[in-house]
Design an enzyme around this catalytic site. Structure first.
Site, mmCIF file in Angstrom:
data_model
loop_
_atom_site.group_PDB
_atom_site.id
_atom_site.type_symbol
_atom_site.label_atom_id
_atom_site.label_comp_id
_atom_site.label_asym_id
_atom_site.label_seq_id
_atom_site.Cartn_x
_atom_site.Cartn_y
_atom_site.Cartn_z
ATOM 1 N N HIS A 168 -67.743 11.121 -39.969
ATOM 2 C CA HIS A 168 -68.689 12.231 -40.149
ATOM 3 C C HIS A 168 -68.674 13.161 -38.940
ATOM 4 O O HIS A 168 -68.798 14.373 -39.066
ATOM 5 C CB HIS A 168 -70.116 11.699 -40.347
ATOM 6 C CG HIS A 168 -70.286 10.885 -41.595
ATOM 7 N ND1 HIS A 168 -70.425 9.513 -41.567
ATOM 8 C CD2 HIS A 168 -70.349 11.244 -42.893
ATOM 9 C CE1 HIS A 168 -70.572 9.062 -42.802
ATOM 10 N NE2 HIS A 168 -70.523 10.088 -43.629
ATOM 11 N N GLY A 214 -75.768 9.806 -45.057
ATOM 12 C CA GLY A 214 -76.259 9.112 -43.858
ATOM 13 C C GLY A 214 -75.377 7.929 -43.512
ATOM 14 O O GLY A 214 -74.226 7.841 -43.941
ATOM 15 N N ALA A 215 -75.913 6.993 -42.696
ATOM 16 C CA ALA A 215 -75.120 5.866 -42.172
ATOM 17 C C ALA A 215 -73.850 6.420 -41.518
ATOM 18 O O ALA A 215 -72.721 6.029 -41.845
ATOM 19 C CB ALA A 215 -74.794 4.846 -43.270
#
Ligand code: PAF
Length: 286
Positions: A41, A35-36
């Protein structure tokens, strides 16, 4: 492209979705994350879109890869913002299980051992880290059974170990390396960059500057490459160097002094309370 990803938080639910997609003849790509999410990503998702019909992103802050003294509690959890980014990127499914869902009876007794390479570099600084990573990656691959899974080149040691695991354990998945995405000044994108204060952020660019210096001098051999990188770090007191090494891409072990050929320069440093890593492919000559 913008779709609202289907968010699934149970293993059974994820398996069911995969079965439905497979029944329709669709191939599946998995991008495992903590996440984050940032643009690095999203580069995984873009590549996944080229490689498979269905994109699954897992978001799971895996406790077993964090040591007792590490930043598990501090690790940013930004699910709503992450979902908005993944919707804009056209992701189909987000697998976001709880810790209880993934580890109903606590850490598993069965653990994938990362071996000797897992004890070096990041593994020295973070004992047990890679056993935790490989175990959760094996679980995620078992749950999602993707045709392809993406892993960032920025975490070069993790990428090496994941590749070796799927070969050693005959896990039928293609591992796709995704190039590091960088800020304009060269700093590799990382979820941890947000913890840098302005002075640390300015100093953080020195990591990529050092790697560039190594790459530029690599033609003259290992000593010259390391000396050039060390030179780039000198005078930057905020950067506390942990390691700066040159490893062989096939073994991830340090190359010999007289080695010639492709190699990876790897670096890790502490900036205040934040640990950063980076790496660059170089070609040792002479
Ligand atoms: O690189 C990461 O984000 C994590 O180590 C991974 C691969 C998602 C496993 O928890």
């Amino acid at each position: 492209m913008s779709t609202v990803p289907i968010v699934i938080d149970t293993i059974a639910g994820m398996r069911e979705a995969v079965a439905t997609e497979r029944a329709a003849g669709r191939t599946i790509a998995l991008t495992p994350t903590l996440g984050a999410l940032h643009d690095g990503h999203l580069a995984h998702v873009a590549r996944a879109t080229e490689l498979a019909d269905v994109r699954v992103v897992s978001i799971f802050v895996n406790p077993t890869q964090f040591g007792a003294s590490e930043d598990l509690d501090r690790y940013p959890r930004t699910l709503d913002a992450d979902l908005a980014k993944l919707a804009a990127a056209g992701v189909d499914y987000v697998f976001a299980p709880s810790v209880a869902e993934m580890y109903p009876t606590g850490p598993t007794d069965t653990v994938v051992a990362a071996g000797k390479v897992g004890t070096l570099f990041e593994g020295t600084a973070r004992p047990g880290h890679f056993d935790g990573v490989l175990t959760v990656v094996a679980k995620l691959l078992g749950i999602v059974t993707p045709d392809v899974a993406t892993f960032g080149q920025k975490d070069a040691q993790q990428l090496f170990l994941v590749r070796r695991m799927v070969v050693d354990l005959d896990i039928p998945v293609r591992i796709e390396a995704i190039d590091t995405v960088r800020e304009d000044d060269g700093l590799a994108l990382s979820s941890r960059n947000r913890f840098l204060d302005p002075k640390e952020r300015r100093a953080a660019r020195t990591l990529s500057v050092a790697l560039e210096a190594a790459a530029s001098s690599a033609d003259s051999g290992l000593d010259a490459a390391l000396a050039a990188a060390q030179g780039a770090l000198m005078g930057e007191s905020l950067v506390k160097l942990d390691y700066l090494k040159v490893v062989h891409p096939r073994t991830f072990l340090p190359v010999d002094d007289d080695y010639r050929g492709p190699a990876i320069a790897i670096i890790a440093a502490q900036l205040g309370g934040t640990r950063l890593i980076d790496n660059e492919m170089i070609w040792l000559g002479n």
